[in-house]
Scaffold this motif. Structure first.
Motif, short mmCIF file in Angstrom:
data_model
loop_
_atom_site.label_atom_id
_atom_site.label_comp_id
_atom_site.label_asym_id
_atom_site.label_seq_id
_atom_site.Cartn_x
_atom_site.Cartn_y
_atom_site.Cartn_z
N LEU A 1 -9.96 0.57 0.75
CA LEU A 1 -9.12 -0.09 1.75
C LEU A 1 -10.07 -0.83 2.68
CD1 LEU A 1 -7.34 2.46 0.75
CD2 LEU A 1 -6.09 2.12 2.87
N GLY B 1 -11.41 12.40 -5.87
CA GLY B 1 -11.63 10.97 -5.87
C GLY B 1 -12.01 10.50 -4.47
N ILE B 2 -12.48 9.26 -4.40
CA ILE B 2 -13.04 8.75 -3.13
C ILE B 2 -12.19 7.62 -2.57
CG2 ILE B 2 -15.02 7.56 -2.09
CD1 ILE B 2 -15.54 10.49 -2.76
N LEU B 3 -11.90 7.72 -1.30
CA LEU B 3 -11.23 6.64 -0.56
C LEU B 3 -12.25 6.03 0.39
CD1 LEU B 3 -8.61 5.14 0.45
CD2 LEU B 3 -8.44 6.94 2.15
N ILE B 4 -12.39 4.72 0.32
CA ILE B 4 -13.24 4.01 1.28
C ILE B 4 -12.33 3.31 2.29
CG2 ILE B 4 -14.93 2.16 1.61
CD1 ILE B 4 -16.11 4.41 0.03
N ASP B 5 -12.51 3.64 3.55
CA ASP B 5 -11.81 2.94 4.62
C ASP B 5 -12.85 2.13 5.39
OD1 ASP B 5 -10.18 2.16 6.80
OD2 ASP B 5 -10.71 3.99 7.90
N ALA C 1 0.82 -1.22 0.00
CA ALA C 1 0.00 0.00 0.00
C ALA C 1 0.85 1.27 0.00
CB ALA C 1 -0.91 -0.01 1.23
N GLY D 1 -2.94 10.43 -9.63
CA GLY D 1 -4.30 10.75 -10.04
C GLY D 1 -4.95 9.75 -10.99
N PRO E 1 0.50 5.93 -11.85
CA PRO E 1 0.77 7.37 -11.92
C PRO E 1 -0.14 8.17 -11.00
CG PRO E 1 -0.15 6.54 -14.00
CD PRO E 1 -0.03 5.38 -13.10
N ARG F 1 -18.91 10.84 4.53
CA ARG F 1 -19.94 10.12 5.27
C ARG F 1 -19.26 8.96 6.00
NH1 ARG F 1 -23.56 6.54 1.12
NH2 ARG F 1 -23.96 5.45 3.05
N ALA G 1 0.43 4.74 3.85
CA ALA G 1 -0.53 4.13 2.93
C ALA G 1 -1.59 5.14 2.51
CB ALA G 1 -1.18 2.91 3.59
N LEU G 2 -2.03 5.97 3.44
CA LEU G 2 -3.03 6.98 3.10
C LEU G 2 -2.44 8.06 2.19
CD1 LEU G 2 -4.75 7.25 6.58
CD2 LEU G 2 -5.78 6.36 4.49
N GLU H 1 -0.06 7.56 0.06
CA GLU H 1 0.07 6.95 -1.26
C GLU H 1 -1.29 6.84 -1.96
OE1 GLU H 1 2.46 6.65 -3.04
OE2 GLU H 1 2.50 4.83 -4.25
N ALA H 2 -2.32 6.52 -1.18
CA ALA H 2 -3.68 6.46 -1.75
C ALA H 2 -4.07 7.82 -2.28
CB ALA H 2 -4.67 5.98 -0.69
N ARG I 1 -2.06 10.06 -3.47
CA ARG I 1 -1.27 10.32 -4.68
C ARG I 1 -1.92 9.70 -5.92
NH1 ARG I 1 1.97 7.92 -8.01
NH2 ARG I 1 2.05 5.95 -6.88
N ILE I 2 -2.40 8.46 -5.79
CA ILE I 2 -2.92 7.77 -6.97
C ILE I 2 -4.39 8.12 -7.26
CG2 ILE I 2 -1.25 5.88 -6.97
CD1 ILE I 2 -4.36 4.69 -5.73
N LEU I 3 -5.03 8.85 -6.34
CA LEU I 3 -6.42 9.27 -6.58
C LEU I 3 -6.44 10.62 -7.30
CD1 LEU I 3 -8.29 8.43 -3.24
CD2 LEU I 3 -8.86 7.55 -5.53
N ARG I 4 -7.42 10.77 -8.20
CA ARG I 4 -7.61 12.08 -8.83
C ARG I 4 -8.19 13.05 -7.80
NH1 ARG I 4 -12.91 12.92 -9.14
NH2 ARG I 4 -14.34 11.19 -9.58
N GLN J 1 -16.24 7.28 4.10
CA GLN J 1 -15.96 7.70 2.73
C GLN J 1 -15.20 9.02 2.82
OE1 GLN J 1 -18.83 9.26 -0.60
NE2 GLN J 1 -19.32 7.11 -0.27
N PHE K 1 -6.64 6.90 -10.37
CA PHE K 1 -7.87 6.23 -9.96
C PHE K 1 -8.94 7.21 -9.48
CE2 PHE K 1 -4.64 2.94 -9.52
CZ PHE K 1 -5.26 1.89 -10.18
N ASP K 2 -10.19 6.80 -9.68
CA ASP K 2 -11.33 7.56 -9.16
C ASP K 2 -11.68 7.13 -7.74
OD1 ASP K 2 -12.09 8.91 -11.74
OD2 ASP K 2 -12.35 6.81 -12.35
N ALA L 1 -10.48 4.50 -4.39
CA ALA L 1 -9.56 3.56 -3.73
C ALA L 1 -10.30 2.92 -2.56
CB ALA L 1 -8.31 4.27 -3.23
#
Lengths: 113, 137
Positions: free
Chosen positions: A109, B16-20, A94, A102, A100, B76, B4-5, B7-8, B10-13, B133, A104-105, A107
């Motif tokens: 976990l 974008g949405i992170l679900i934990d 992780a 940006g 690269p 949320r 990890a967060l 890095e998440a 970085r790869i999100l636009r 979210q 993904f829309d 993520a």
């Protein structure tokens, strides 16, 4: 609030989706399929691909990443079995995701942090 | 976990949405017995092990850091319940013996005679899962 149900546990395999909620129920709790529909989704700590494969029918692209090679092998086999062409699984951690900025829309976990 | 967060993020636009999502150790899990009518009744409570409580607090701290640093904002949060089924009470106990998340002993709400009577019936552990979210900023 409902309660989801998973499998009966006679034996408990080391890698098991059976002890986790069904992905469709879990996705519904997070906001429904609209959350991943036509989106690029990464499942970090994907294990044997439970959530990644659950998102695949709706998402444009799904990537699952897990540090456990045996889990990734199992996830790939499940993807082949399901004919899920828009999913790929990679061994990785992780903290260092090989994508690269940006990309993904969404993520996910799920049981990872 | 903070790494990890980061890095998440970085790869999100942007936006974008992170679900934990993870087990919710703020509440007990329940040992449940399946009744003859097919419903489940609470027979005991199961606490989270001390080690896992520490891990969960570390995860909470990591998310709090990510929000405080302005990497994400919470959109949320919620909780749902999930039932893991076991064919009998011995199998449930074996699960508790083998797994680190829960303490190994159920705190029973029913007397030993009832438990013995139900030994061979289906059992379940009903556990809470928390989720949040987070929007990438």
């Amino acid at each position: 609030m409902g309660t989801s149900t998973s499998a009966v546990g006679r034996l408990l395999p080391a890698i098991s989706s059976l002890l986790r909620p069904p992905p469709e129920g879990e996705l519904r709790e997070y906001g429904g399929v609209s959350l991943v529909r036509r989106k690029r989704v990464i499942d970090v700590g994907c294990g044997d691909g439970r959530m990644a494969l659950g998102c695949a029918p709706y998402a444009s692209e799904v990537v699952g990443v897990d540090p456990d090679p045996s889990a990734i092998r199992l996830a790939r086999a499940k993807a082949r079995g399901l004919g899920a062409a828009n999913v790929q699984f990679k061994v990785g951690v992780a903290q260092e995701l090989p994508f690269p900025d940006g990309y993904f829309d969404v993520a996910i976990l799920s049981w990872t942090l | 976990m903070v790494d990890a967060l980061k890095e998440a993020r970085r790869i999100l636009r942007s936006h974008g949405i992170l679900i934990d999502a993870r087990p919710d150790s703020r509440v007990f899990a329940y040992a449940e017995h399946k009744t003859s009518s097919g419903t489940y009744g609470q027979a005991g409570v199961i606490a989270t092990s001390r080690e896992e409580l520490v891990n969960d607090r570390s995860s909470d701290d990591a998310v709090a850091t990510a929000v405080r640093e302005g990497w994400f904002r919470s959109r949320r949060a919620g909780r749902f319940w999930h039932r893991v089924l076991f064919e009998d009470r011995t199998t449930l106990q074996r699960y508790l013996d083998d797994h680190a998340r829960f303490v190994h002993r159920v705190r029973w709400m029913v007397d030993p005679a009832a438990r013995r009577r139900w030994d061979g019936d289906p059992w379940a552990i009903r556990r809470a899962v928390r989720h949040e979210q987070l929007e990438r900023l």
